[in-house]
Design an enzyme around this catalytic site. Structure first.
Site, PDB file in Angstrom:
ATOM      1  N   ASP A   1       0.828  -1.214   0.000  1.00 42.91           N
ATOM      2  CA  ASP A   1       0.000   0.000   0.000  1.00 42.91           C
ATOM      3  C   ASP A   1       0.867   1.271   0.000  1.00 42.91           C
ATOM      4  O   ASP A   1       1.878   1.332   0.703  1.00 42.91           O
ATOM      5  CB  ASP A   1      -0.866  -0.073   1.276  1.00 42.91           C
ATOM      6  CG  ASP A   1      -1.921   0.986   1.348  1.00 42.91           C
ATOM      7  OD1 ASP A   1      -2.443   1.382   0.294  1.00 42.91           O
ATOM      8  OD2 ASP A   1      -2.237   1.413   2.484  1.00 42.91           O
ATOM      9  N   HIS A   2       0.475   2.282  -0.753  1.00 42.08           N
ATOM     10  CA  HIS A   2       1.182   3.583  -0.792  1.00 42.08           C
ATOM     11  C   HIS A   2       2.687   3.422  -0.891  1.00 42.08           C
ATOM     12  O   HIS A   2       3.428   4.014  -0.090  1.00 42.08           O
ATOM     13  CB  HIS A   2       0.871   4.428   0.452  1.00 42.08           C
ATOM     14  CG  HIS A   2      -0.504   5.006   0.441  1.00 42.08           C
ATOM     15  ND1 HIS A   2      -0.890   6.014  -0.412  1.00 42.08           N
ATOM     16  CD2 HIS A   2      -1.606   4.701   1.172  1.00 42.08           C
ATOM     17  CE1 HIS A   2      -2.166   6.308  -0.192  1.00 42.08           C
ATOM     18  NE2 HIS A   2      -2.625   5.516   0.755  1.00 42.08           N
TER      19      HIS A   2
ATOM     20  N   ASP B   1       2.326   4.804  -5.460  1.00 40.95           N
ATOM     21  CA  ASP B   1       1.734   6.119  -5.211  1.00 40.95           C
ATOM     22  C   ASP B   1       2.757   7.213  -5.500  1.00 40.95           C
ATOM     23  O   ASP B   1       3.539   7.607  -4.637  1.00 40.95           O
ATOM     24  CB  ASP B   1       1.256   6.180  -3.747  1.00 40.95           C
ATOM     25  CG  ASP B   1       0.730   7.567  -3.381  1.00 40.95           C
ATOM     26  OD1 ASP B   1       0.620   8.427  -4.279  1.00 40.95           O
ATOM     27  OD2 ASP B   1       0.430   7.776  -2.189  1.00 40.95           O
TER      28      ASP B   1
ATOM     29  N   HIS C   1      -6.811  11.114   4.707  1.00 40.44           N
ATOM     30  CA  HIS C   1      -6.280  10.021   5.531  1.00 40.44           C
ATOM     31  C   HIS C   1      -6.427  10.369   7.011  1.00 40.44           C
ATOM     32  O   HIS C   1      -6.154  11.498   7.420  1.00 40.44           O
ATOM     33  CB  HIS C   1      -4.800   9.777   5.229  1.00 40.44           C
ATOM     34  CG  HIS C   1      -4.570   8.903   4.037  1.00 40.44           C
ATOM     35  ND1 HIS C   1      -3.739   9.238   3.009  1.00 40.44           N
ATOM     36  CD2 HIS C   1      -5.064   7.675   3.721  1.00 40.44           C
ATOM     37  CE1 HIS C   1      -3.734   8.275   2.101  1.00 40.44           C
ATOM     38  NE2 HIS C   1      -4.520   7.315   2.508  1.00 40.44           N
TER      39      HIS C   1
ATOM     40  N   HIS D   1      -9.417   5.588  -0.870  1.00 41.58           N
ATOM     41  CA  HIS D   1      -8.531   5.523   0.303  1.00 41.58           C
ATOM     42  C   HIS D   1      -9.144   6.344   1.420  1.00 41.58           C
ATOM     43  O   HIS D   1     -10.131   7.061   1.215  1.00 41.58           O
ATOM     44  CB  HIS D   1      -7.155   6.088  -0.067  1.00 41.58           C
ATOM     45  CG  HIS D   1      -6.306   5.095  -0.778  1.00 41.58           C
ATOM     46  ND1 HIS D   1      -5.236   4.477  -0.188  1.00 41.58           N
ATOM     47  CD2 HIS D   1      -6.401   4.580  -2.023  1.00 41.58           C
ATOM     48  CE1 HIS D   1      -4.697   3.640  -1.057  1.00 41.58           C
ATOM     49  NE2 HIS D   1      -5.384   3.672  -2.181  1.00 41.58           N
TER      50      HIS D   1
ATOM     51  N   GLY E   1     -10.745   5.619   4.218  1.00 37.36           N
ATOM     52  CA  GLY E   1     -12.136   5.285   4.509  1.00 37.36           C
ATOM     53  C   GLY E   1     -12.531   5.493   5.966  1.00 37.36           C
ATOM     54  O   GLY E   1     -13.720   5.440   6.293  1.00 37.36           O
TER      55      GLY E   1
ATOM     56  N   ASN F   1      -7.660   2.109   7.653  1.00 40.89           N
ATOM     57  CA  ASN F   1      -6.539   1.880   8.557  1.00 40.89           C
ATOM     58  C   ASN F   1      -6.793   2.524   9.931  1.00 40.89           C
ATOM     59  O   ASN F   1      -6.869   1.824  10.929  1.00 40.89           O
ATOM     60  CB  ASN F   1      -5.226   2.394   7.941  1.00 40.89           C
ATOM     61  CG  ASN F   1      -4.005   1.834   8.654  1.00 40.89           C
ATOM     62  OD1 ASN F   1      -4.139   1.120   9.637  1.00 40.89           O
ATOM     63  ND2 ASN F   1      -2.819   2.137   8.173  1.00 40.89           N
TER      64      ASN F   1
END
Ligand code: G3H
Ligand code: ZN
Length: 290
Positions: free
Chosen positions: A79-80, A101, A185, A215, A217, A239
């Protein structure tokens, strides 16, 4: 089914897969347990920090062990990953999926670096004998995965532009696209306001086989999550919500049982809390029995 097949089914049927981050094997297990409980596939994400903490090869080994134990589709996503080198490391370690990313770079450089990863993954296909799913990102996502102490303002120029999104996915050759549509985020001080119309416009502009990813969420009200899915989101990243729930449960347990020194006993409540919250999220995403 491959991750791509699952994502395109989700796009067509208007439900969403859930992507949950982990930095410990116990958290990976809780994510898989939750997915098994509701009959969904499990997508476990590790950011560069989380992957470095776990170890890329170790994370892959745990995924393989969990596949044997739980017998459900499990996908491990880098991720990222913000550098081409880190993303290549994850491919070499045999992650199933990469989120490269480079959204902080100018458009052309973002395309070039993302395309580099798509080609690298393709070149490994015949050696590893499996198809990687690659996600690129366009637009500017502010914040990071924690409870924000200061107000974060989303600016109009942060948003993903639908025409640029079309150009980006065609030039970079990605399978998934992370978009910025008012999401931040972490858990923000203000309630986020997703631009659902913008999601619809990006969905209409981008080829159907490319899945749209939301993203950040955490902290988004349920009605907005449902509207985002109806507008075409097929994968939602969570996350902060699970980090906070896990940490609060762990703190409570440690303070209530100060004499307990066996880790698998004092973190049991935290693991259960994590699993139960992921079950709730998968229900919200209509991922049950999918
Ligand atoms: O890639 C990870 C996510 O976008 C998590 O965002 O911490 O706001 O849930 P979040
Ligand atoms: Zn993210």
């Amino acid at each position: 089914m491959s991750l791509q097949e699952i994502l395109s089914k989700a796009t067509k049927e208007h439900w969403s897969t859930g992507h949950f981050n982990a930095s410990e094997s116990d958290q990976m297990r809780a994510i898989v347990k939750a997915a098994k409980e509701v009959g969904a596939s499990a997508i476990v994400g590790t950011s560069e920090g989380e992957a470095n903490h776990l170890g890329y090869e170790v994370a892959v080994g745990i995924r393989d062990g969990l596949r044997k134990e739980f017998d459900i589709p499990i996908f491990l996503n880098a991720d990222h990953h913000k550098s081409v080198e880190a993303a290549k490391h994850a491919i070499d370690a045999r992650y199933d999926s990469i989120h490269i990313d480079l959204s902080a770079l100018p458009f052309e450089e973002n395309v070039r670096g993302t395309r580099d990863i798509v080609e690298y993954a393709r070149s490994k296909f015949s050696i590893f004998n499996f198809q990687f799913s690659i996600e690129g990102e366009l637009g500017y996502l502010r914040g990071d995965s924690k409870i924000q102490k200061e107000k974060i303002e989303v600016k109009p120029e942060d948003y993903t532009n639908p025409d640029e999104a079309k150009k980006f996915v065609e030039a970079a050759g990605v399978n998934r696209l992370a978009i910025a549509v008012g999401n931040i985020h972490g858990i923000s001080l203000d309630e986020p306001a997703l631009d659902i119309e913008r999601i619809r416009a990006i969905r209409a502009a981008v080829p159907e086989e490319v899945a749209l990813v939301l993203h950040a969420g955490s902290g988004i009200p349920e009605d907005q999550i449902k509207a985002a899915i109806a507008a075409g989101i097929a994968n939602i990243h969570i996350n902060t919500d699970i980090r906070v729930a896990y940490t609060e449960a762990l703190r409570k347990e440690l303070s209530e049982k100060p004499d307990e020194t066996t880790p698998y006993k004092f973190d049991e409540a935290a693991r259960d809390t994590l699993k139960n919250l992921i079950v709730e999220k998968l229900r919200l995403f209509s991922s049950v029995s999918k």
